[in-house]
Design a protein around this motif. Structure first.
Motif: not given
Length: 472
Positions: A261-289
């Motif tokens: 919640n940003s007092l100056s109305g920045q783009d990461f506001s307003p805070a809100h609740r999100v419900s997510l289903r299970p998913f998989m994500i990379g342990v680290h960023e994709v490497t050059f290799q």
């Protein structure tokens, strides 16, 4: 300590009330500025025929001057309110940092107090044992046992006694047999026995079998307790062309508060609740290799490494479409649905169950990430090899700093109307796409878990890469 925590709670309530008041004032000022601008524009475009006389023209000119002055005053008030909101945000962030430090100090004090209690209990136990030892009567040493040896008997007397004893036992045996002769019916050799002996029972009938015990039930095996701090399990799909795919972890999803919640109305506001289903994500960023293997297989030109090296460094200088092409290639190679993570999925993974600015707390700590002012050897120089810093509680590396990461969402200036199911936001013109996580040449404030960045999809930068997600 308790008074400071209560004051912090009171301060949070006042800050929330002030934030709402200032937000309302900012909206009203914006509406007034828009109204005055519209009215002024209508006056500017009014036809000259509507002005019948010089007096009316003069009056109209004076009214337009007053409107212009009112508009400037409203704009100045709006700027002042916005500046005050930003100042209060900074003050609130400082209070969060102080509150986090206070909690850590309380935890240290509690540990010290527990250690002191344990030491007091130990000393008390030693004192009790010392009192018991002092009050106990002294133990008298046992009196020595005097062993008197019996006089030895001469050997010839022992022999004589043994002979006499043998003779007496023989006479007693003969006398006993003679007196019992008729009762036991003993037959002598050469004489006919008085009765036939019955055949004896078989041996195995005489020897009783050991009773069979009841069948023992095998106790069920106890499953070993799973450690609370066990490292996450790593999954890697096999590629058709050979070799493993990117390392992934499963996140169970759930409900969390996204944004701030940003007092100056920045783009990461307003805070809100999100419900997510299970998913998989990379342990680290994709490497050059990993990306170079895709480039060779598809005939693409490999991206530039800017002289910093390839291998385990995060791939950079790739567009949003390049990142999407890599996920499509992974899907073809594994028959699994790979994709870019949504903005909500990325923030859930980066927060790792926390609500603080960074996954480790509210302020910078040494050896946590690479950024412009993080104090590492890579700051404002180059990316670091992946896994150069500790992982967050979900087992993910470099969610803060190192290379900024493309996500799937189109950029909008706020979270108003954002999906509540954690899916990517694709409404609007999608002229720009969202990137997250800060970078080695960006200030530490850009690494906060809720901060957003945006670029046109064709952007290629030396600090912009990505990590992949996969449907579980």
């Amino acid at each position: 300590m308790a008074e400071q925590i209560d004051s912090q709670t009171h301060y949070d309530d006042e800050s929330e009330s002030l934030r709402k008041t200032l937000e309302q004032m900012r909206r009203e000022a914006e509406e007034e500025v828009m109204r005055l601008s519209t009215r002024l524009a209508e006056r500017d475009f009014a036809p000259d025929s509507s002005v019948a006389s010089a007096t009316e023209r003069l009056a109209l000119q004076q009214e337009m001057t007053m409107l212009q002055q009112t508009l400037e005053a409203k704009e100045q008030a709006l700027d002042h309110i916005t500046e005050e909101c930003r100042r209060l945000e900074d003050e609130l962030e400082d209070q969060n940092i102080a509150y986090d430090s206070l909690k850590q100090e309380i935890e240290r004090k509690e540990k010290s107090l527990k250690a002191a209690h344990s030491e007091v209990d130990r000393l008390r136990q030693e004192l009790v044992e010392a009192k018991r030892a002092r009050e106990a009567p002294p133990v008298q040493p046992p009196e020595p046992v005097i062993i008197r040896e019996k006089p030895k008997i001469p050997p010839h007397l022992l022999v004589a006694g043994a002979v006499v004893l043998f003779v007496l036992l023989s006479l007693a045996t003969v006398t006993l047999i003679y007196s019992m002769w008729d009762r036991i019916g003993l037959s002598l050799p050469g004489l006919t026995p008085r009765a036939e002996l019955l055949p004896s029972e078989p041996l195995d009938a005489i020897v009783s079998a050991e009773p069979a015990g009841e069948p023992t039930e095998e106790a069920p095996a106890l499953a070993p307790d799973r450690a609370a701090s066990a490292p996450p399990r790593i999954y890697q799909d096999r590629l058709r062309s050979g070799g493993p795919g990117p390392a992934m972890v499963v996140l169970e999803g759930g409900v969390f508060e996204m944004g701030y919640n940003s007092l100056s109305g920045q783009d990461f506001s307003p805070a809100h609740r999100v419900s997510l289903r299970p998913f998989m994500i990379g342990v680290h960023e994709v490497t050059f290799q990993e990306y170079d293997r895709f480039a060779r297989a598809t005939g693409r030109s490999p991206p530039e490494d800017y002289g910093w090296g390839r291998g385990s460094r995060p791939v950079i200088g790739v567009t949003w479409e390049d990142a999407r092409a890599y996920t499509r290639w992974l899907s073809e190679q594994t028959d699994r649905r790979y994709r870019l993570p949504s903005e909500a999925e990325w923030e859930l993974a980066a927060r790792a169950g926390t609500q603080s600015s960074f996954w480790w707390g509210y302020e910078l700590e040494p050896d946590r990430a690479a950024c412009f002012d993080c104090g590492t050897q890579w700051d404002n120089r180059s990316t670091a090899p992946v896994k150069s810093f500790p992982a967050n509680p979900y087992g993910l590396y470099d969610t803060a700093g190192n290379a900024m990461e493309w996500v799937a969402d189109c950029y909008t200036a706020s979270y108003q109307g954002a999906p509540s199911d954690g899916s990517a936001r694709l409404d609007g013109d999608c002229m720009t796409r969202v990137a997250r996580g800060g970078a080695f040449n960006k200030p530490s404030s850009s690494m906060r878990s809720y901060v957003r960045a945006r670029f046109v999809p064709e952007t290629e930068l030396n600090m912009l890469g990505f990590r992949v997600a996969r449907d579980s």
